[in-house]
Design an enzyme around this catalytic site. Structure first.
Site, short mmCIF file in Angstrom:
data_model
loop_
_atom_site.label_atom_id
_atom_site.label_comp_id
_atom_site.label_asym_id
_atom_site.label_seq_id
_atom_site.Cartn_x
_atom_site.Cartn_y
_atom_site.Cartn_z
N ASP A 127 45.22 45.78 37.90
CA ASP A 127 43.84 45.65 38.35
C ASP A 127 42.97 46.68 37.63
O ASP A 127 43.27 47.07 36.50
CB ASP A 127 43.76 45.81 39.87
CG ASP A 127 42.68 44.95 40.50
OD1 ASP A 127 41.50 45.31 40.33
OD2 ASP A 127 43.00 43.95 41.15
N HIS A 196 37.47 47.89 42.65
CA HIS A 196 38.15 46.62 42.92
C HIS A 196 39.65 46.84 43.17
O HIS A 196 40.20 46.36 44.17
CB HIS A 196 37.93 45.67 41.75
CG HIS A 196 38.45 44.29 41.94
ND1 HIS A 196 39.74 43.92 41.60
CD2 HIS A 196 37.87 43.17 42.43
CE1 HIS A 196 39.92 42.63 41.87
NE2 HIS A 196 38.80 42.15 42.38
N SER A 509 39.85 37.52 45.53
CA SER A 509 40.48 38.79 45.12
C SER A 509 41.10 39.49 46.31
O SER A 509 42.13 40.17 46.17
CB SER A 509 39.42 39.73 44.52
OG SER A 509 39.23 39.51 43.15
#
EC number: 3.4.21.-
Length: 573
Positions: A127, A196, A509
């Site tokens: 990620d 994220h 996600s």
């Protein structure tokens, strides 16, 4: 004649002018203009020893795949090596951004005398990185739960077998934590700028220490492996070459440690046939059968966006596909995929009514000018790994912007057998509002690699109202197997954020890590606790499907929206 061992987009990029490549949002991805080097993914056979060469750098991956860095001028010659079976250009990846643990029955299996916490299992993520100082990734004594952190963006000490980035061990991370923020981040300078990756990892495996356990993740006692993508280049978007190396690294680490692992991928892209046949997808399918692991990925957030169109064309029939291009659109591209045996005449009409076509069915770049827009077109053929045929259209501005208004792509059936056709625009919110198909198709909006056969593809639903999230990517009959596999909470999820706090996030996600964490719990129950030593791979997927709960409003299961239903962690029996 273009090399058919090279994918269509790379063939076109090699034939395009430097100006065309600069104007395109797609053709230069994977190319470093400063060094004039390309990164490509290859499938090869035979020994690794013959892959490298003067000025050519090779990172061999598991299963006969590799990432190769080589000069622009060497691509054609390199593809003719007997070992090289196919070469694929990198694709840009995008985040799948757009009260939940109770909805997924996670609390039930985490508590009690035999509660499951992921202990003994590895949770791996590829990620945007992680805030390793966040309390949710630290043990009660302040040490790190992260066993390895490979930051591909920091040059210095790459993992063995790789050539980019720096690998940090648990011992180094613990030393940095002991020094405190100011000194520690000098020792281990890896950061998660977008947040994220921190949020994704926290949902899958955070222990909730920053919230006294209130915002605890799913596999809260699993050990962690983290790969931060992002080799610094012209733009900050990661690429499939970085993702495939990250997956490879995680699998090798799990094999070395001899431990089961759940891998989470919360990135995707729109480029490809969406039939599971890109090198990234075939690699993921191959590597899923190595060791004791399962790979989870989100289905993307294109379900309610005008980025996909498709249908069935009959012989003698004409279809007009309308594409709205908003003002100040600097560039865009359209992929048209169809069966090779179907012969169609293809025309393109600009907002002023000027038309080109039919396009030549030749393996060479085709160039046209309509108004103030140049069209760069590649009429491809099937490849060794692709049954379908791609017609790629790049809209390039003559000056600054593509002509705005109503464009038309016109298909006329000449000799048609099946007649199915599908079109995609780029995802990742790269296009201006107002650019899209007039009659978009919600089915078939899965992003890649959720289309790979062996991944666990996870859509999103809103757990507060117990309903499907309309942004969630949908499957379709174009795939020879049904996707998604199931859905998990993906709306207004509380997740860790860099700096030690939490935020609310939405998107597939953040649905995918619920299932990645669930996979770790299942593996603990089966492998670590001795109930089923073979509970990994496709067997995990089968358990998740069997235990899925129906959502209101659906009578038929599985289906293209929610798959087999909502992840409820499984009925262990």
């Amino acid at each position: 004649m273009p090399d058919q061992k090279i994918d269509n987009l790379l063939n076109l990029a090699m034939d395009a002018t430097p100006q065309e490549r600069r104007k395109s949002g797609n053709l230069n991805i994977g190319y470093d203009p400063a060094t004039r080097l390309w990164d490509v993914i290859i499938k090869y056979s035979g020994p690794e020893s013959g892959l490298a060469g003067n000025g050519i750098q090779v990172v061999p991956l598991l299963g006969g795949y590799a990432v190769v860095t080589l000069p622009d001028s060497e691509i054609d010659k390199y593809s003719h090596r007997a070992q090289v079976e196919f070469m694929e250009k990198p694709k840009r990846l995008y985040f799948e951004l757009f009260q939940a643990k109770g909805a997924s029955c996670i609390r039930t299996v985490q508590t009690g005398r035999n509660g499951l916490t992921g202990k003994g299992i590895l949770t791996g993520v590829v990620d945007s990185g992680v805030d390793y100082f966040h309390p949710d990734f630290r043990n009660a004594d302040g040490s790190s739960r992260i066993l390895r952190l490979w930051d591909q963006s920091i040059q210095g000490n790459p993992p063995q077998g790789y050539v980019t980035g720096t690998e940090y061990t648990k011992e180094q991370i613990d030393e940095a934590l002991a020094l405190g923020e100011n000194q520690g981040r000098r020792l281990v300078p890896s950061s998660d700028y977008s947040g994220h990756g921190t949020s994704v990892l926290g949902i899958a495996a955070g222990n909730g220490r920053a919230s006294d356990g209130v915002n605890q993740g799913v596999a809260c006692e699993s050990d962690l492996l983290v790969v931060k993508m992002g080799i610094p280049r012209e733009n900050s978007f990661p690429r499939t070459t970085e993702l495939i190396q990250g997956i490879d690294y995680l699998v090798r680490q799990a094999l070395t440690m001899g431990r089961p692992m759940a891998i989470n991928l919360s990135f995707g892209n729109n480029y490809g046939s969406h039939k599971g046949d890109s090198l990234l997808e075939t690699y993921i399918d191959m590597v899923s059968s190595i060791g004791r692991l399962a790979i989870c990925t989100g289905t993307g957030n294109n379900g309610n966006q005008p980025l996909h169109e498709g249908g069935t064309l009959k012989q003698g029939q004409t279809r007009q596909i309308e594409l709205s291009v908003s003002s100040r659109e600097p560039t865009l591209n359209v992929q048209l995929w169809k069966s090779y045996e179907d012969e169609m005449s293809i025309y393109i009409e600009n907002p002023s009514g000027n038309r080109i076509g039919p396009l030549d069915e030749k393996l060479v770049p085709q160039r046209y000018r309509l108004g103030n827009t140049d069209l760069l077109i590649y009429y491809g053929k099937p490849g060794p790994y692709h049954l379908t045929q791609e017609i790629y259209i790049d809209f390039l501005p003559v000056e600054t912007y593509v002509d705005s208004g109503d464009w038309k792509i016109i298909l006329s059936g000449k000799r048609v057998r099946g007649g199915e056709y599908y079109l995609w625009l780029p995802g990742g919110n790269t296009l201006n509002r107002g650019t899209g198909f007039y009659e978009p198709r919600a089915y078939g909006t899965l992003t890649i690699p959720a289309t790979a056969r062996r991944v666990i593809a996870v859509g999103a639903y809103d757990s507060l109202v117990d309903s499907y999230a309309d942004f969630s990517g949908r499957g379709s009959r174009m795939l020879p197997y049904l996707k998604p596999d199931l859905v998990a909470p993906g709306v207004n999820i509380v997740a860790p954020v860099p700096g030690g706090g939490y935020r609310t996030v939405t998107g597939t996600s953040f649905a995918a890590p619920f299932v990645s964490g669930s996979v770790a719990l299942l593996m603990q129950w089966g492998i670590v606790n001795g109930n089923d030593p073979y509970l990994y791979g496709e067997k995990v997927k089968a358990y998740l499907r069997k235990g899925a709960r129906p959502l209101p409003g659906y009578e038929e299961y599985p289906n293209e929206e929610v798959g087999w239903g909502e992840d409820v962690i499984i009925r262990l029996h």
